[in-house]
Scaffold this active site. Sequence first.
Site, mmCIF file in Angstrom:
data_model
loop_
_atom_site.group_PDB
_atom_site.id
_atom_site.type_symbol
_atom_site.label_atom_id
_atom_site.label_comp_id
_atom_site.label_asym_id
_atom_site.label_seq_id
_atom_site.Cartn_x
_atom_site.Cartn_y
_atom_site.Cartn_z
ATOM 1 N N LYS A 154 5.357 2.531 -2.763
ATOM 2 C CA LYS A 154 5.286 3.952 -3.089
ATOM 3 C C LYS A 154 5.551 4.116 -4.572
ATOM 4 C CE LYS A 154 4.543 7.852 -0.827
ATOM 5 N NZ LYS A 154 3.593 8.015 0.274
ATOM 6 N N LYS B 163 0.839 -1.193 0.000
ATOM 7 C CA LYS B 163 0.000 0.000 0.000
ATOM 8 C C LYS B 163 0.872 1.239 0.000
ATOM 9 C CE LYS B 163 -3.720 2.511 0.569
ATOM 10 N NZ LYS B 163 -4.744 2.618 -0.470
ATOM 11 N N THR C 184 -5.129 12.547 6.621
ATOM 12 C CA THR C 184 -3.771 12.705 7.142
ATOM 13 C C THR C 184 -3.714 13.880 8.106
ATOM 14 O OG1 THR C 184 -2.911 11.822 5.057
ATOM 15 C CG2 THR C 184 -1.340 12.862 6.536
ATOM 16 N N ASN D 26 -2.607 19.782 1.056
ATOM 17 C CA ASN D 26 -3.694 19.005 1.635
ATOM 18 C C ASN D 26 -3.490 18.743 3.123
ATOM 19 O OD1 ASN D 26 -4.577 15.966 2.373
ATOM 20 N ND2 ASN D 26 -6.135 16.929 1.100
ATOM 21 N N LYS E 195 5.127 2.088 8.547
ATOM 22 C CA LYS E 195 3.961 2.892 8.920
ATOM 23 C C LYS E 195 2.693 2.040 9.027
ATOM 24 C CE LYS E 195 3.657 6.825 6.871
ATOM 25 N NZ LYS E 195 3.438 7.888 5.872
ATOM 26 N N SER F 198 -7.295 4.971 4.129
ATOM 27 C CA SER F 198 -7.238 4.187 2.894
ATOM 28 C C SER F 198 -7.594 2.724 3.171
ATOM 29 C CB SER F 198 -5.841 4.272 2.266
ATOM 30 O OG SER F 198 -5.645 5.514 1.655
#
Length: 386
Positions: free
Chosen positions: A102, A66, A160, A191, A90, A319
């Site tokens: 990523k 992810k 986030t 964001n 994470k 997510s």
Amino acid sequence: MNALAATSRNFKQAAKLLGLDPRLEKCLLIPFREIKVECTIPKDDGTLASYVGFRVQHDNARGPMKGGIRYHPEVDPDEVNALAQLMTWKTAVANIPYGGAKGGIGCDPGELSKSELERLTRIFTQKLHDLIGVHTDVPAPDMGTNSQDLGGSLGRDAATGRGVLFATEALLAEHGKSISGQRFAIQGFGNVGSWAAQLISEKGGKIVVVSDVSGAIKNNKGLDIPRLLKHSTENRGIKGFDGGDPIDPNSLLVEDCDVLIPAALGGVINSENANDIKAKYIIEAANHPTDPEADKILSKKGVLILPDIYANSGGVTVSYFEWVQNIQGFMWDEEKVNAELKTYMTRGFKDVKEMCRSLGCDLRMGAFTLGVNRVARSTVVRGWEA
């Protein structure tokens, strides 16, 4: 120190604290797969433009990989490798059933039209489509991309930033404080930074200085965040906002404040500016914003740093909620998403603190040892021969 070297150094320190077998340590550090693709698109003026895209799939011991896909001029293999590794730790710190990945494309999204961005996203996805999927590798928005490019659950845009709020509340509560009355400096008003500023302001926090790519604004009495958000949206940046005094963006990190929130690029806190930082707490809303050498300096000064692999895990956690909703075919309302996020962030902080207590380490190593240990255990259970 570049991002990959810094991230690997933190991993190796955590592996040493945990006493990992060197062979297992090497196994955990090497990425599962690295992908590099060429993306050529027709521009609106009829010319062709070529960009290089990357996807690093780091680890899948705990579940599907992810991680976000970012569009930024500084995207390169080392950065994507570092961010993929950070995603592995994470997701483990958040205790969600994912591994880490990523991706990114080396481009400036601000110089591309909406139709050009759509074409770029489509060709990149086409090149990756047989290596990603709901049970393999799940992409998500990141810097330079958004929910229109890559989808999202209710509450995902704010996730986030909201996670940063919950993480900050947890850390301050540990020291008998609350958001209300604390003075905040926020580097980055994209964001993450803008949502963090809005939510912290609503809780009574005083945002005294903010910066973005257009400039920096300071007001010791506290910036009017709703007005600043409106100005930023209408003017594509905070420059020219009349509710504060313009300052040099490079000085934001060393401004007088209680809580510093770096929410922009990595590596911004280093040995050159760490001694001048006045904040008592640093909440890492960006990925790897603090260089290991700066970590040492700040630790000696008594500055508490809430590390990125915990502090900014709200996005990947929501997510995960989106993934669960898709599998169930049942949509959650935003109140449920936010409540579940707070539960995960609060529990995550307690888990990190427990590792700190058991190993006698700081918050960064508490988070890294927690994440690395969970991935290592899953790797062994899946059949790794020690």
